[in-house]
Design an enzyme around this catalytic site. Structure first.
Site, PDB file in Angstrom:
ATOM      1  NE  ARG A  48     -12.811   5.271  -9.237  1.00 56.08           N
ATOM      2  CZ  ARG A  48     -11.782   4.454  -8.814  1.00 56.08           C
ATOM      3  NH1 ARG A  48     -11.147   4.770  -7.838  1.00 56.08           N
ATOM      4  NH2 ARG A  48     -11.527   3.305  -9.372  1.00 56.08           N
ATOM      5  NE  ARG A  67      -9.593  12.372  -2.266  1.00 55.01           N
ATOM      6  CZ  ARG A  67      -9.690  11.017  -1.610  1.00 55.01           C
ATOM      7  NH1 ARG A  67     -10.606  10.224  -2.054  1.00 55.01           N
ATOM      8  NH2 ARG A  67      -8.615  10.627  -0.950  1.00 55.01           N
ATOM      9  CD  GLU A  96      -5.372   3.652  -4.366  1.00 58.24           C
ATOM     10  OE1 GLU A  96      -5.921   3.163  -5.248  1.00 58.24           O
ATOM     11  OE2 GLU A  96      -5.930   3.891  -3.182  1.00 58.24           O
ATOM     12  CB  SER A 128      -6.084  -0.965  -6.068  1.00 55.58           C
ATOM     13  OG  SER A 128      -5.915   0.310  -4.891  1.00 55.58           O
ATOM     14  NE  ARG A 172      -5.014   9.314  -6.899  1.00 54.10           N
ATOM     15  CZ  ARG A 172      -5.350   8.937  -5.826  1.00 54.10           C
ATOM     16  NH1 ARG A 172      -4.938   8.157  -4.916  1.00 54.10           N
ATOM     17  NH2 ARG A 172      -6.762   9.155  -5.537  1.00 54.10           N
TER      18      ARG A 172
END
Length: 427
Positions: free
Chosen positions: A261, A276, A348, A351, A387
């Site tokens: 990403r 991140r 987070e 998801s 993460r």
């Protein structure tokens, strides 16, 4: 792609969805107008083509004296057909371009608003009181450097900002976590699948990742391929242009892949450590189900994510994401957020999204039923990713500098119960 029949029958439903997302309500009327223009152009073209064919048969039957005039008229009809064909193609392109901008219809009952308007559905576990234990917790990067588990300095030197090395215990802990996630998913019926990490534009576009978040995606221009940010993308493309059989139940996959990403627009955010980053590893659930079973499958995926969090002994909360914070494909999304002690907040980790038939319509994935074929529903959900090391290290650190290993992960680490600066600890 949205259900066009439903859009024509109930445009107000889509306008309410757009309003809840904070998106353009006017787009609904624009799509309907383009659809009407497209259908009118196609009808005009098809009528002219039918007239041309009928007229051609008259020429064949005409006398020698009649033919020159008829041939001239036939040429005019042919030119008209070509012009109308061009108009219909242009109208179809205009419609498809507009329709592609319309995100999925949200499921009734989800919160309206943006990122800050999520609703907390439950909170599980109690964050540790480190002050009562007599020491201040280190953040995950400091811990990772102490344990020689994370090296961001050399990651930056070699690849640039937001890259890292996981070394020694860090590499082993990530592999243990991913293997646990794979086993939990497989036991629940998700077939382990190592996916391609480069996909064609039509697959990336079909899953909805080339919409407003296209700047998050890495593209290899020379090859016209995209690096995926989640194995959801190649798993959604697995049955592209196919009719699948769901008579024996949903088709479920556990995608295992590296993910990439660009994190565009996040400059200055979470620059410390590995929260991140541009590259990470992930195990991702993906399901193809009949549309009537989609919401039950969504709840099932969420339960598996909670099971993983509980196995990793992490305090967490479950949130219902607001409409304005959904991606284009999602009709509803739940996040599980784990407690990060040094940030004094939840972050987070997973998801799970119910994409209803949105992706399947774009990718032309259907199932056969009693009344012909129809689009299937697709759903996706994180089982584990890089993460997770952040709350694992921070929540399980101890005053002596070691990090305790949750019981569920110990078999994947050779029975290790903790790890410290002096190496592994075993019972």
């Amino acid at each position: 792609m949205i259900d066009l029949v439903l859009l024509r029958e109930d445009p107000d439903l889509f306008k309410a969805s757009q309003k809840a997302r904070g998106a353009s309500v006017e787009l609904v009327d624009e799509v309907l107008a383009a659809d009407s223009a497209r259908r009118a152009a196609i009808t005009a073209f098809e009528d002219a083509r039918a007239d041309q064919k009928a007229f051609s048969s008259q020429i064949a039957k005409a006398s020698k004296d009649e033919k020159p005039a008829l041939i001239a008229e036939g040429k005019e009809k042919s030119a008209k057909v070509k012009a109308l064909q061009a108009e219909s193609e242009e109208a179809s392109f205009a419609f498809e371009s507009l329709a592609a901008k319309l995100p999925n219809l949200i499921i009734d009952g989800i919160p309206s608003g943006g990122e800050e308007n999520f609703v907390t559905l439950k909170t599980v576990g109690q964050p540790r009181d480190f002050a009562a234990e007599g020491f201040a917790p280190l953040d995950h990067l400091a811990l990772g450097e102490e344990l020689k588990a994370i090296d961001t300095a050399r990651g930056t030197k070699v690849s640039g900002a937001r890259f890292h090395y996981l070394t020694g215990f860090g590499a082993k802990l990530e592999m243990a976590l991913l293997n646990l996630a794979r086993d939990v998913a497989e036991e629940a019926g998700f077939s382990p699948t190592i996916t391609p990490t480069l996909v064609k534009p039509e697959v990336m576009r079909g899953t909805g990742f080339l919409g407003e978040h296209a700047d998050e995606v890495y593209r290899l221009e020379a090859d016209d391929l995209f690096l995926v940010g989640t194995s959801e993308v190649p798993l959604a493309g697995y049955y592209m242009d196919e009719i699948i059989d769901l008579s024996d139940g949903p088709l479920r996959f556990a995608g295992i892949s590296s993910c990439y990403r660009r994190e565009a627009g996040s400059y200055g955010k979470d620059t410390r450590g590995i929260i991140r980053v541009h590259q990470f590893q992930k195990v991702e659930m993906f399901s193809y189900v009949p549309v009537e079973q989609a919401e039950d499958e969504h709840a099932r995926m969420l339960a598996l994510q909670e099971d993983m969090l509980q196995k990793c002994e992490l305090p967490y909360r479950v949130v219902d994401i607001a409409a304005g914070d959904l991606g284009d494909s999602a009709a509803r999304k739940y996040d599980c957020e784990a407690w990060v002690p040094t940030q004094d907040t939840y972050r987070e980790l997973t998801s799970t999204s119910n994409c209803t038939t949105f992706q399947a319509r774009r990718l032309k994935i259907r199932e056969r039923g009693a009344d012909g074929t129809r689009p299937v529903a697709t759903l996706n959900g994180t089982m584990a990713n890089t993460r997770w090391l952040v709350p694992l290290l921070e929540n399980h650190q101890q005053a002596d500098g070691t990090v305790r290993i949750p019981a569920a992960l110990q078999p994947y680490l050779g029975g290790m119960t903790a790890y410290g600066p002096d190496g592994p600890v075993r019972a």
